[in-house]
Write a protein that holds these residues in place. Structure first.
Motif, mmCIF file in Angstrom:
data_model
loop_
_atom_site.group_PDB
_atom_site.id
_atom_site.type_symbol
_atom_site.label_atom_id
_atom_site.label_comp_id
_atom_site.label_asym_id
_atom_site.label_seq_id
_atom_site.Cartn_x
_atom_site.Cartn_y
_atom_site.Cartn_z
ATOM 1 N N GLU A 65 11.462 1.232 3.344
ATOM 2 C CA GLU A 65 11.083 2.213 4.349
ATOM 3 C C GLU A 65 10.320 1.588 5.505
ATOM 4 O O GLU A 65 10.318 2.121 6.609
ATOM 5 C CB GLU A 65 10.213 3.307 3.712
ATOM 6 C CG GLU A 65 10.882 4.079 2.610
ATOM 7 C CD GLU A 65 12.020 4.957 3.097
ATOM 8 O OE1 GLU A 65 12.086 5.222 4.320
ATOM 9 O OE2 GLU A 65 12.852 5.370 2.273
ATOM 10 N N SER A 66 9.658 0.468 5.259
ATOM 11 C CA SER A 66 8.789 -0.138 6.275
ATOM 12 C C SER A 66 9.286 -1.521 6.654
ATOM 13 O O SER A 66 10.012 -2.164 5.904
ATOM 14 C CB SER A 66 7.350 -0.243 5.740
ATOM 15 O OG SER A 66 7.277 -1.211 4.698
ATOM 16 N N ARG A 67 8.868 -1.959 7.822
ATOM 17 C CA ARG A 67 9.188 -3.329 8.250
ATOM 18 C C ARG A 67 8.449 -4.342 7.383
ATOM 19 O O ARG A 67 8.948 -5.434 7.131
ATOM 20 C CB ARG A 67 8.805 -3.517 9.724
ATOM 21 C CG ARG A 67 9.485 -2.569 10.674
ATOM 22 C CD ARG A 67 10.987 -2.644 10.599
ATOM 23 N NE ARG A 67 11.633 -1.768 11.568
ATOM 24 C CZ ARG A 67 12.937 -1.541 11.623
ATOM 25 N NH1 ARG A 67 13.737 -2.111 10.737
ATOM 26 N NH2 ARG A 67 13.440 -0.730 12.521
ATOM 27 N N LEU A 110 5.182 5.021 3.780
ATOM 28 C CA LEU A 110 5.657 3.709 4.207
ATOM 29 C C LEU A 110 6.466 3.782 5.496
ATOM 30 O O LEU A 110 6.474 2.823 6.284
ATOM 31 C CB LEU A 110 6.502 3.074 3.092
ATOM 32 C CG LEU A 110 5.707 2.579 1.878
ATOM 33 C CD1 LEU A 110 6.626 2.352 0.684
ATOM 34 C CD2 LEU A 110 4.948 1.301 2.214
ATOM 35 N N SER A 111 7.122 4.918 5.717
ATOM 36 C CA SER A 111 7.918 5.058 6.943
ATOM 37 C C SER A 111 7.041 5.053 8.196
ATOM 38 O O SER A 111 7.536 4.854 9.300
ATOM 39 C CB SER A 111 8.757 6.336 6.894
ATOM 40 O OG SER A 111 7.932 7.489 6.919
ATOM 41 N N LYS A 112 5.727 5.250 8.020
ATOM 42 C CA LYS A 112 4.808 5.137 9.155
ATOM 43 C C LYS A 112 4.709 3.694 9.644
ATOM 44 O O LYS A 112 4.197 3.445 10.748
ATOM 45 C CB LYS A 112 3.418 5.644 8.762
ATOM 46 C CG LYS A 112 3.373 7.139 8.461
ATOM 47 C CD LYS A 112 1.960 7.582 8.107
ATOM 48 C CE LYS A 112 1.897 9.082 7.860
ATOM 49 N NZ LYS A 112 0.515 9.542 7.532
ATOM 50 N N LEU A 113 5.166 2.768 8.816
ATOM 51 C CA LEU A 113 5.168 1.348 9.189
ATOM 52 C C LEU A 113 6.584 0.876 9.530
ATOM 53 O O LEU A 113 6.916 -0.292 9.366
ATOM 54 C CB LEU A 113 4.612 0.513 8.033
ATOM 55 C CG LEU A 113 3.138 0.728 7.702
ATOM 56 C CD1 LEU A 113 2.794 0.115 6.351
ATOM 57 C CD2 LEU A 113 2.256 0.152 8.794
ATOM 58 N N ASN A 114 7.403 1.801 10.006
ATOM 59 C CA ASN A 114 8.800 1.477 10.282
ATOM 60 C C ASN A 114 9.052 1.109 11.741
ATOM 61 O O ASN A 114 10.175 0.780 12.114
ATOM 62 C CB ASN A 114 9.702 2.656 9.884
ATOM 63 C CG ASN A 114 11.156 2.239 9.778
ATOM 64 O OD1 ASN A 114 11.461 1.143 9.323
ATOM 65 N ND2 ASN A 114 12.047 3.106 10.223
ATOM 66 N N ALA A 118 5.590 -3.278 13.594
ATOM 67 C CA ALA A 118 5.001 -3.619 12.295
ATOM 68 C C ALA A 118 5.398 -5.019 11.831
ATOM 69 O O ALA A 118 4.718 -5.601 10.978
ATOM 70 C CB ALA A 118 5.407 -2.589 11.241
ATOM 71 N N GLN A 190 -0.664 -1.822 14.296
ATOM 72 C CA GLN A 190 0.043 -1.699 13.028
ATOM 73 C C GLN A 190 -0.831 -2.105 11.840
ATOM 74 O O GLN A 190 -0.641 -1.614 10.732
ATOM 75 C CB GLN A 190 1.315 -2.542 13.059
ATOM 76 C CG GLN A 190 2.368 -2.010 14.017
ATOM 77 C CD GLN A 190 2.765 -0.585 13.707
ATOM 78 O OE1 GLN A 190 3.091 -0.261 12.575
ATOM 79 N NE2 GLN A 190 2.744 0.277 14.719
ATOM 80 N N SER A 193 -2.488 0.977 10.934
ATOM 81 C CA SER A 193 -1.559 1.830 10.192
ATOM 82 C C SER A 193 -1.415 1.345 8.757
ATOM 83 O O SER A 193 -1.363 2.144 7.817
ATOM 84 C CB SER A 193 -0.193 1.851 10.883
ATOM 85 O OG SER A 193 -0.271 2.443 12.162
ATOM 86 N N ASP A 287 7.011 -0.994 -1.576
ATOM 87 C CA ASP A 287 8.249 -0.707 -0.852
ATOM 88 C C ASP A 287 9.441 -1.425 -1.481
ATOM 89 O O ASP A 287 10.543 -0.869 -1.586
ATOM 90 C CB ASP A 287 8.094 -1.125 0.613
ATOM 91 C CG ASP A 287 8.998 -0.330 1.540
ATOM 92 O OD1 ASP A 287 9.804 0.487 1.039
ATOM 93 O OD2 ASP A 287 8.908 -0.516 2.764
#
Length: 524
Positions: A65-67, A110-114, A118, A190, A193, A287
């Motif tokens: 979900e995240s980078r 985790l998508s907040k770090l997409n 990030a 980031q 975040s 993740d």
């Protein structure tokens, strides 16, 4: 409301590959490229990455979900440990399978770090930071001069012109500083975040939370206010947002807040790189575990491998290639010998070798195999499957292959167990020398701690190596004037030769095929 919608969306797409996403592997691979590799058993080299189509494999496996999770998974897939330990990963996977609501919440967090920004958090771990200028003392002076001058303006208006001059200098310093630290603006934002996401995980007592994570979170959060200077977000009317941002920018120019705080923050973060790494790895592990669980759900079937304590052991049943739809599966047990494969082109030899390599890699990196059963001892993986001329360095196909095989020879002398995979060894040279050199190299590689998979069109090699290699083959069938491949691994040597018959089925002139048949008689 937005968070709730995000959770619902994650539940609906659970188990599905990513769609329409661009993969920038320069950014994705940055963490792997710079991470400390001194204690790992093996990092997969560029040759094998190319041979197994790793980038295509990654785009299929990656359900992060995240980078940050994406960078962590990339490194995980290319790093083999001598004693793989997947207990933490499996605890997380079990937790998310048993708690669907918590799984959707974790995905939404985790998508907040997409955001693409990030990716830059990993730069805070590895990059050399910009150092403050020698005239930093001047910046400190000019940060307080506007206040002093404003006070004196009550005495006389002539100080107004001095204030204008100071503000012009401050503008120059402000934008000079932006040129020096613009690369950190995104990473600071980031990092904040990341702290917020980790804080949510810690508060929810998710498996894998350690004292080190809590301590590192507290350490970074001490600088939350300083970091916040570089992230100003306002929601609502666009005109109001622009007005607020313009006001804040003027405040930062007036007091030179950005250069003062930027170098202060960089100095502090330079001392806390390990804390950032711990938070990065913590979010990345969560993740990655979610990604593996999603991959398993989507797979036709899969298994957890059994890591054997025996030397150079390998056995699998119903193994298949994950990137090939409706792939034909195969089974094999290594009985103390390496494997020599024969068969015509397109019969499945190369795909089978890649399938073995991919599953041996995934077994040791994410504890997941595309098979019904898979048993192996810890194995380093080396391959020579896809060789090409290197025109830029003026290296021929044969010379490139010589260098690749030489690396295998050198690695075979180590005490580590190795899996060597070769497709059509020394195909870049003449038949007699190819057979002679191939036999010598394959005999050399066939040591107690090594397993070799090699394919060849040279039937003569099978006679020379039948005592040290188990022979298997793939074959095609010709039915109703059509060629059909079953892609099934069969024991023994290839006994049929259909190359000329295939020419006939493709309407080659009869004089060509007749002459070819006559010539083959000379070699029997």
């Amino acid at each position: 409301m937005f968070f709730k919608k995000s959770k619902n969306k994650k539940s609906q797409t659970w188990g599905q590959p990513k769609k329409d996403e661009a993969f920038d592997f320069d950014f994705i691979g940055y963490y792997f490229k710079n991470a400390n590799k001194s204690s790992v058993y093996q990092t997969i080299g560029d040759k094998t990455i190319n041979d197994i189509d790793f980038y295509e494999l990654f785009t299929y496996i990656d359900r992060t979900e995240s980078r940050i999770g994406q960078q962590y998974l990339f490194r995980q897939l290319l790093t083999i440990n001598e004693k793989p330990d997947f207990k933490e990963q499996e605890r997380l996977i079990d937790y998310f399978y048993e708690n669907e609501k918590e799984r959707a919440t974790a995905q939404a967090l985790l998508s907040k770090l997409n955001k693409r920004d990030a990716y830059y958090v990993s730069h805070l771990i590895f990059d050399e930071y910009v150092r403050p200028p020698k005239w930093m003392w001047l910046i400190k002076i000019f940060s307080v001069l506007p206040i002093i001058i404003l006070i004196f303006m009550f005495v006389g208006s002539k100080f107004f012109f001095l204030l204008v001059a100071v503000l012009i200098i401050n503008i120059i310093i402000h934008f000079w500083n932006k040129r020096n630290i613009y690369i950190y603006i995104d990473s600071f934002s980031q990092l904040l975040s990341l702290c917020n996401v980790v804080n949510q995980f810690v508060r929810s007592n998710i498996p894998g939370t350690t004292e080190a994570v809590v301590s590192s979170l507290r350490s970074i959060e001490k600088h939350k206010k300083e970091l916040s200077i570089f992230r100003f977000e306002t929601r609502g009317d666009a005109d109001l947002r622009s007005l607020v941002l313009a006001f804040l920018e003027n405040i930062r120019i007036f007091f030179l807040l950005e250069p003062l705080m930027a170098f202060r923050v960089l100095r502090k973060l330079d001392e806390k790189r390990n804390d950032i790494r711990i938070l990065f790895d913590y979010a990345g592990k969560i993740d990655s575990a979610l990604s593996v669980a999603s991959l398993q759900k989507h797979a036709p079937y899969w298994c957890q491998p059994i890591i054997s304590t025996e030397i150079a052991e390998l056995e699998f049943s119903e193994i298949y290639h994950p990137l090939i739809p409706n792939c034909v599966s195969n089974s094999l047990k290594i009985n103390g010998k390496s494997i020599l494969l024969t068969g015509s082109n397109m019969s499945g030899k190369t795909t089978f070798i890649r399938t073995v390599a991919i599953n041996a890699l995934l077994a040791q990196t994410i504890n997941t195999c595309f098979a019904k059963t898979f048993i192996l001892s810890p194995l380093r993986i080396f391959s020579a499957v896809r060789i090409s001329d290197d025109l830029l360095s003026d290296k021929s196909y044969y010379f490139e292959e010589v260098l690749t095989v030489k690396t295998m020879i050198e690695e075979s002398r180590s005490s580590s167990a190795n899996l060597f995979l070769l497709d059509e060894i020394f195909r870049g040279t003449n038949t007699i020398e190819r057979i002679a050199a191939g036999k010598a190299v394959l005999s050399y590689l066939d040591r107690p701690n090594n397993i070799v998979f090699v394919s060849t069109h040279d039937i003569e090699l099978t006679d020379l190596l039948k005592d040290s290699y188990d022979l298997y083959h793939f074959t095609e069938m010709i039915e109703n004037e059509e060629i059909r491949f079953d892609y099934k691994l069969k024991p023994g040597n290839l006994t049929t030769r259909n190359a000329i018959r295939i020419l006939e089925l493709n309407d080659y002139p009869k004089e060509i095929t007749d002459e070819a048949k006559e010539i083959t008689k000379l070699f029997r």
